[in-house]
Design a protein around this motif. Structure first.
Motif, PDB file in Angstrom:
ATOM      1  N   SER A  44      -8.425   1.278  -2.126  1.00 52.78           N
ATOM      2  CA  SER A  44      -6.818   1.589  -2.296  1.00 52.78           C
ATOM      3  C   SER A  44      -5.724   0.807  -1.673  1.00 52.78           C
ATOM      4  O   SER A  44      -4.412   0.050  -2.198  1.00 52.78           O
ATOM      5  N   THR A  45      -5.947   0.186  -0.297  1.00 54.99           N
ATOM      6  CA  THR A  45      -5.549  -1.064  -0.268  1.00 54.99           C
ATOM      7  C   THR A  45      -5.560  -2.649  -0.870  1.00 54.99           C
ATOM      8  O   THR A  45      -4.751  -3.529  -1.380  1.00 54.99           O
ATOM      9  N   VAL A  46      -7.613  -2.482  -1.289  1.00 60.03           N
ATOM     10  CA  VAL A  46      -7.706  -4.024  -1.934  1.00 60.03           C
ATOM     11  C   VAL A  46      -6.130  -3.382  -3.339  1.00 60.03           C
ATOM     12  O   VAL A  46      -5.522  -4.943  -3.769  1.00 60.03           O
ATOM     13  N   SER A  47      -6.308  -2.840  -4.568  1.00 61.06           N
ATOM     14  CA  SER A  47      -5.353  -2.054  -5.261  1.00 61.06           C
ATOM     15  C   SER A  47      -3.910  -2.829  -5.164  1.00 61.06           C
ATOM     16  O   SER A  47      -2.883  -3.131  -6.457  1.00 61.06           O
ATOM     17  N   THR A  48      -3.571  -1.914  -3.982  1.00 62.68           N
ATOM     18  CA  THR A  48      -1.775  -2.673  -3.603  1.00 62.68           C
ATOM     19  C   THR A  48      -2.073  -3.350  -3.370  1.00 62.68           C
ATOM     20  O   THR A  48      -0.381  -4.085  -3.656  1.00 62.68           O
ATOM     21  N   VAL A  49      -3.007  -4.103  -2.697  1.00 63.01           N
ATOM     22  CA  VAL A  49      -2.473  -5.811  -2.430  1.00 63.01           C
ATOM     23  C   VAL A  49      -1.885  -6.558  -3.379  1.00 63.01           C
ATOM     24  O   VAL A  49      -0.926  -7.795  -3.606  1.00 63.01           O
ATOM     25  N   ILE A  50      -2.910  -6.547  -4.292  1.00 61.50           N
ATOM     26  CA  ILE A  50      -3.076  -6.964  -5.535  1.00 61.50           C
ATOM     27  C   ILE A  50      -1.718  -6.806  -6.061  1.00 61.50           C
ATOM     28  O   ILE A  50      -1.514  -7.972  -7.087  1.00 61.50           O
ATOM     29  N   SER A  51      -1.484  -5.447  -6.717  1.00 59.90           N
ATOM     30  CA  SER A  51       0.194  -5.458  -7.236  1.00 59.90           C
ATOM     31  C   SER A  51       0.700  -5.176  -6.356  1.00 59.90           C
ATOM     32  O   SER A  51       2.014  -4.808  -6.800  1.00 59.90           O
ATOM     33  N   ARG A  52       1.026  -5.573  -5.442  1.00 58.69           N
ATOM     34  CA  ARG A  52       1.666  -6.528  -4.605  1.00 58.69           C
ATOM     35  C   ARG A  52       2.659  -5.383  -3.901  1.00 58.69           C
ATOM     36  O   ARG A  52       4.192  -4.842  -4.341  1.00 58.69           O
ATOM     37  N   THR A  53       2.215  -4.434  -4.118  1.00 59.97           N
ATOM     38  CA  THR A  53       2.879  -3.192  -3.259  1.00 59.97           C
ATOM     39  C   THR A  53       2.658  -2.094  -1.503  1.00 59.97           C
ATOM     40  O   THR A  53       2.445  -1.316  -1.557  1.00 59.97           O
ATOM     41  N   TYR A  54       1.389  -3.318  -1.012  1.00 58.51           N
ATOM     42  CA  TYR A  54       1.196  -3.222  -0.003  1.00 58.51           C
ATOM     43  C   TYR A  54       2.350  -2.883   1.039  1.00 58.51           C
ATOM     44  O   TYR A  54       2.964  -4.220   0.992  1.00 58.51           O
ATOM     45  N   ALA A  55       2.102  -1.922   1.740  1.00 56.68           N
ATOM     46  CA  ALA A  55       3.473  -1.601   2.397  1.00 56.68           C
ATOM     47  C   ALA A  55       2.638  -1.764   4.311  1.00 56.68           C
ATOM     48  O   ALA A  55       3.222  -1.966   5.102  1.00 56.68           O
TER      49      ALA A  55
ATOM     50  N   ASP B 298      -0.112  -4.844   6.639  1.00 56.85           N
ATOM     51  CA  ASP B 298       0.153  -5.908   7.598  1.00 56.85           C
ATOM     52  C   ASP B 298      -0.297  -6.408   6.413  1.00 56.85           C
ATOM     53  O   ASP B 298      -1.684  -7.017   6.416  1.00 56.85           O
ATOM     54  N   MET B 299       0.311  -7.328   5.558  1.00 54.53           N
ATOM     55  CA  MET B 299       0.122  -9.032   4.169  1.00 54.53           C
ATOM     56  C   MET B 299      -0.643  -9.033   5.134  1.00 54.53           C
ATOM     57  O   MET B 299      -1.676 -10.207   4.819  1.00 54.53           O
ATOM     58  N   ALA B 300      -0.176  -9.930   5.910  1.00 54.13           N
ATOM     59  CA  ALA B 300      -0.510 -10.812   6.905  1.00 54.13           C
ATOM     60  C   ALA B 300      -2.100 -10.582   7.373  1.00 54.13           C
ATOM     61  O   ALA B 300      -2.658 -11.898   7.248  1.00 54.13           O
ATOM     62  N   ARG B 301      -1.933  -9.428   7.687  1.00 51.49           N
ATOM     63  CA  ARG B 301      -3.669  -9.520   8.476  1.00 51.49           C
ATOM     64  C   ARG B 301      -4.586  -9.549   7.291  1.00 51.49           C
ATOM     65  O   ARG B 301      -5.784  -9.941   6.869  1.00 51.49           O
ATOM     66  N   VAL B 302      -4.250  -8.838   5.975  1.00 47.02           N
ATOM     67  CA  VAL B 302      -5.013  -8.680   4.905  1.00 47.02           C
ATOM     68  C   VAL B 302      -5.162  -9.986   4.068  1.00 47.02           C
ATOM     69  O   VAL B 302      -6.127 -10.605   4.165  1.00 47.02           O
ATOM     70  N   GLU B 303      -4.119 -11.152   4.606  1.00 47.70           N
ATOM     71  CA  GLU B 303      -4.284 -12.622   3.830  1.00 47.70           C
ATOM     72  C   GLU B 303      -5.544 -13.030   4.519  1.00 47.70           C
ATOM     73  O   GLU B 303      -6.377 -13.572   4.070  1.00 47.70           O
TER      74      GLU B 303
END
Length: 138
Positions: A61-72, A74-79
Motif C-alpha cells: 500500500s505504501t508503494v501504491s501511495t508513493v506512486i500515486s503521490r498521496t503518501y503522507a 517520509d517521502m525522502a526516506r522512500v526515495e
C-alpha cells in the motif's frame, strides 16, 4: 427478479485490466515523474506491488501511495530506499564499508540488540556522528 435488483443498483460497469503503475505515476506526477518513481513503478509493473514493496522494505500500500503521490509519510526516506535498492546508490559505512543506501537506512532504524559485535558497532556508529545518519540526536 434478479434483473430488477441489478437495475436498481445501476448498470454493471465492466472494468478493463488494471492500469499500469507507470501510467498511474505519469498521471499523478504531471506527466514527468522523478526517475526513482519511474524505477519503482516499473518494478511494480514487473513484480506487482507486493514484490516492489518487498524490494524496498515497504508495504504494497505504501508503494501504491508513493506512486500515486498521496503518501503522507517520509517521502525522502522512500526515495533513498528506492535509490539504494533499485538504482545502486551506495554510501560509505564506517563499519561495513560500501553498502546500498537502503541497507544504511535499514540499519539506522534497527533498535539496539547486543546479539553480535557488528550489530552493536552499527548501532553506535549510526548514532555517533556518521555523516550518512538521518537519526535525530536529542
Amino acid at each position: 427478479m434478479t434483473r430488477a435488483v441489478s437495475a436498481a443498483r445501476g448498470p454493471l460497469v465492466r472494468r478493463g485490466p488494471a492500469a499500469a503503475m507507470a501510467d498511474k505515476a505519469r498521471a499523478a506526477w504531471d506527466g514527468t515523474p522523478p526517475d526513482w518513481i519511474e524505477e519503482l513503478a516499473a518494478l511494480a509493473d514487473a513484480r506487482g506491488l507486493k514484490g516492489a514493496g518487498k524490494a524496498i522494505r515497504y508495504s504494497p500500500s505504501t508503494v501504491s501511495t508513493v506512486i500515486s503521490r498521496t503518501y503522507a509519510g517520509d517521502m525522502a526516506r522512500v526515495e533513498q530506499m528506492v535509490r539504494g535498492a533499485l538504482m545502486g546508490v551506495e554510501v560509505a559505512c564506517p563499519v561495513l564499508g560500501a553498502i546500498g543506501r537502503d541497507q544504511c537506512l535499514f540499519h539506522q532504524k534497527r533498535e539496539f540488540a547486543p546479539t553480535n559485535a557488528i550489530r552493536t558497532r552499527l548501532y553506535h556508529a549510526c548514532r555517533g556522528g556518521c555523516p550518512n545518519a538521518r537519526i535525530r540526536q536529542e
